[in-house]
Write an enzyme that holds these catalytic residues in place. Sequence first.
Site, PDB file in Angstrom:
ATOM      1  N   CYS A 144       0.824  -1.210   0.000  1.00 20.71           N
ATOM      2  CA  CYS A 144       0.000   0.000   0.000  1.00 20.71           C
ATOM      3  C   CYS A 144       0.860   1.263   0.000  1.00 20.71           C
ATOM      4  CB  CYS A 144      -0.864   0.041   1.248  1.00 20.71           C
ATOM      5  SG  CYS A 144      -1.843  -1.433   1.478  1.00 20.71           S
ATOM      6  N   GLU A 177       8.314 -13.181 -12.928  1.00 20.37           N
ATOM      7  CA  GLU A 177       7.661 -11.997 -12.364  1.00 20.37           C
ATOM      8  C   GLU A 177       6.944 -11.158 -13.406  1.00 20.37           C
ATOM      9  OE1 GLU A 177       9.676  -9.910  -8.688  1.00 20.37           O
ATOM     10  OE2 GLU A 177      11.069 -10.027 -10.344  1.00 20.37           O
ATOM     11  N   ASN A 212      -1.524   1.042   5.918  1.00 19.17           N
ATOM     12  CA  ASN A 212      -0.651   0.061   5.271  1.00 19.17           C
ATOM     13  C   ASN A 212      -0.194  -0.878   6.375  1.00 19.17           C
ATOM     14  OD1 ASN A 212       1.317  -1.377   3.923  1.00 19.17           O
ATOM     15  ND2 ASN A 212       2.773   0.320   3.810  1.00 19.17           N
ATOM     16  N   GLY A 213      -0.426  -2.186   6.193  1.00 21.75           N
ATOM     17  CA  GLY A 213       0.001  -3.146   7.215  1.00 21.75           C
ATOM     18  C   GLY A 213      -1.108  -4.130   7.506  1.00 21.75           C
ATOM     19  N   TRP A 250      -2.977  -2.595  -1.583  1.00 19.79           N
ATOM     20  CA  TRP A 250      -2.562  -3.931  -2.029  1.00 19.79           C
ATOM     21  C   TRP A 250      -3.286  -4.885  -1.097  1.00 19.79           C
ATOM     22  CZ3 TRP A 250       0.191  -8.198  -0.118  1.00 19.79           C
ATOM     23  CH2 TRP A 250       0.723  -9.068  -1.088  1.00 19.79           C
ATOM     24  N   ARG A 302       4.710   0.794  -6.141  1.00 19.93           N
ATOM     25  CA  ARG A 302       4.780  -0.096  -4.979  1.00 19.93           C
ATOM     26  C   ARG A 302       3.902  -1.333  -5.151  1.00 19.93           C
ATOM     27  NH1 ARG A 302       6.661   2.527  -0.304  1.00 19.93           N
ATOM     28  NH2 ARG A 302       5.391   1.247   1.053  1.00 19.93           N
ATOM     29  N   GLU A 322      18.075 -15.917 -10.456  1.00 22.95           N
ATOM     30  CA  GLU A 322      17.633 -14.538 -10.690  1.00 22.95           C
ATOM     31  C   GLU A 322      17.030 -14.397 -12.095  1.00 22.95           C
ATOM     32  OE1 GLU A 322      16.934 -12.133  -8.950  1.00 22.95           O
ATOM     33  OE2 GLU A 322      17.069 -10.344 -10.177  1.00 22.95           O
ATOM     34  N   LYS A 380      13.158 -13.222 -12.750  1.00 22.32           N
ATOM     35  CA  LYS A 380      12.794 -12.076 -13.598  1.00 22.32           C
ATOM     36  C   LYS A 380      11.735 -12.497 -14.612  1.00 22.32           C
ATOM     37  CE  LYS A 380      13.890  -9.502 -11.674  1.00 22.32           C
ATOM     38  NZ  LYS A 380      14.634  -9.524 -10.466  1.00 22.32           N
ATOM     39  N   HIS A 404      19.394 -34.846 -11.431  1.00 22.20           N
ATOM     40  CA  HIS A 404      18.729 -35.436 -10.266  1.00 22.20           C
ATOM     41  C   HIS A 404      17.223 -35.183 -10.281  1.00 22.20           C
ATOM     42  CE1 HIS A 404      22.563 -36.511  -8.514  1.00 22.20           C
ATOM     43  NE2 HIS A 404      23.008 -35.300  -8.805  1.00 22.20           N
ATOM     44  N   LYS A 418       6.366  -3.670  -4.862  1.00 26.34           N
ATOM     45  CA  LYS A 418       7.791  -3.344  -4.896  1.00 26.34           C
ATOM     46  C   LYS A 418       8.428  -3.560  -3.532  1.00 26.34           C
ATOM     47  CE  LYS A 418      11.650  -1.775  -6.477  1.00 26.34           C
ATOM     48  NZ  LYS A 418      12.434  -2.791  -7.214  1.00 26.34           N
TER      49      LYS A 418
END
Length: 610
Positions: A2, A490, A100-101, A74, A27, A483, A487, A506, A605
């Site tokens: 948020c 996402e 926010n939280g 969010w 964000r 990474e 990417k 394996h 974010k």
Amino acid sequence: MCGIIGYIGYKNSLPILLDGLRRLEYRGYDSAGIALIENDKIEILKKAGKVSDLQDKLKNYSSQSTIGIGHTRWATHGAPNDINAHPHNNSDNSIALIHNGIIENYQTIKKKLLKDGCKFQSETDTEVLVHFISSFYKNGNDLFTATRLALSEVEGAYAILVISAKEKNKIIAARKGSPLVLGIGENEMFVASDASALISYTNKVVYLDDEEIVQLTSNNFVTKTITDEEIEKQIEKIDLEIGQIEKNNFDHFMLKEIYEQPESVKNSIRGRVLLEEGDAKLGGLQDFHDQLKKTKRIIITSCGTSWHASLVGEYIIEQMAGIPVEVEYASEFRYRSPVINSDDLIWSVSQSGETADTLASIREAKNKGAKTFGIVNVVGSSIARETSAGVYIHAGPEIGVASTKAFTSQVAVFGLIGLLLGRQRGMQIDQGRIIANEIISLPEKIKKALNCVDQVKKIVDEFKNTSNFLFLGRGTNFPTALEGALKLKEISYIHAEGYPAAEMKHGPIALIDDKMPVVFIVPKDNLYDKVMSNIQEVRARGGRIIAIANDDDDEIDNFAEFVIKVPRTLNYFGPILNIIPLQLLAYYMAIARGCNVDQPRNLAKSVTVE
Ligand code: M6R
């Protein structure tokens, strides 16, 4: 997560709030809303979707209000719809609140309020909080005291702004676990989740700390703790230019940030490499050299991309300095009663400096008596302030949700730390000079690595409709593989997995068929022949090979269908160059698939909740 913005002053607050909300879009969010005090009434305007949807709704709305609060939500409790969007108000619409939280004991509070006849419109924990504050307000307390008393009974994390139609000249702000920064103007005050929302108006800021509550009027602010102690806060100047948080001529922040990497890595190492001495100088660690010499073990905690950089850091510190290093997901570390000894050092890595899990891992380590250091990008962020020492990566603001330049700068900073620790523990000066020279050469090498867009686009054309990708690498390039896969997942929503190349046999080898693209990171290092054997194993099963190799490697052209070449570097720094084509691959893949690169679905974010 948020985003929060508040304004009180002499200007029309509506455009300021909308501008702030646009700056906070990065964000991650799924609805937006504002509350204004118009004459003696609170007006709440909110909408599921983007800030532009809220703006459409407000097209014919004209406001004279000089005080207001705005929010991008969010979703945590309750679906992302108009009703659950913030702000929320109390029953007589005298108080509005944004948050926010997560209020963890909201069910207990809600039961009590329901018994008292309170009616709820939404499914959110936030609405419970506004009614709870209202219950203290009705008892004759002013807004500041009512909010403070309510918060003293709240468990969980919050950054909140509260306004009341009965006290039109103030905004109450408070934080615990979620960031808030005040912006100090001339006869006007701002408050936001981060400085990007207020930097166009002022560079004078005050960072709130946990369990602090502040009353903002247009020309003053008074701060107390939730337990009612008065506190003096320092006004700081921030060094952030508006151009740094704009796209300039790029289509997306992510692309801009990918291309910024020669410069951002240069900024990370500037003034910190001692070429002649073959050493590194890190101002933030200057007073802690004795502590570093005594350190027997380093535990690195982090999340996401920062965790991948930490894995490279583990390799760098162990190889350069011989100190045992463990890398932990911050979210796991905090809950598994980790064994921490007095000469262990906990080093936390975070771009935003606000990631809730990483912050909690620091607090857990502190409770156990450990020293905590940080590697952080955002200056003045919670992690930077809560650790005893650390190193800023100085990569500049990273707005794209997919982290790019933070990764390369974090690895470069690990290179400096490894060099410093290595030289403290017997690394020869010649070896130090080789490493120092290589660090200095990285920005130019990144520039060369960026020259691969044509090859990247060919790969995108070939595989844009595929559903799966494998990324394989060894040594420092195992984290590069992780990474690269993160990417792609996402921002293009293609399922991708990163594996150590030798682990493939394996299990994951079962996935290989003539439709599976496999990206091998295969630099000319001591493991080159081993990785080439893995390439043969995939070829034998029909897999489609994409190789990220070195520019002096001609052999690879005979074994891979697509090859992208980057300059050679020391193993330690391979990830900095090898990740560049993988960032571009993810970017152009997302574009080809019509995805929203800077605001990928469901992502935030800065993840300020657990
Ligand atoms: O701000 P932090 O570095 O602490 O963030 C950690 C992760 O949330 C972050 O790296 C996330 O995984 C990114 N979306 C990766 O691109």
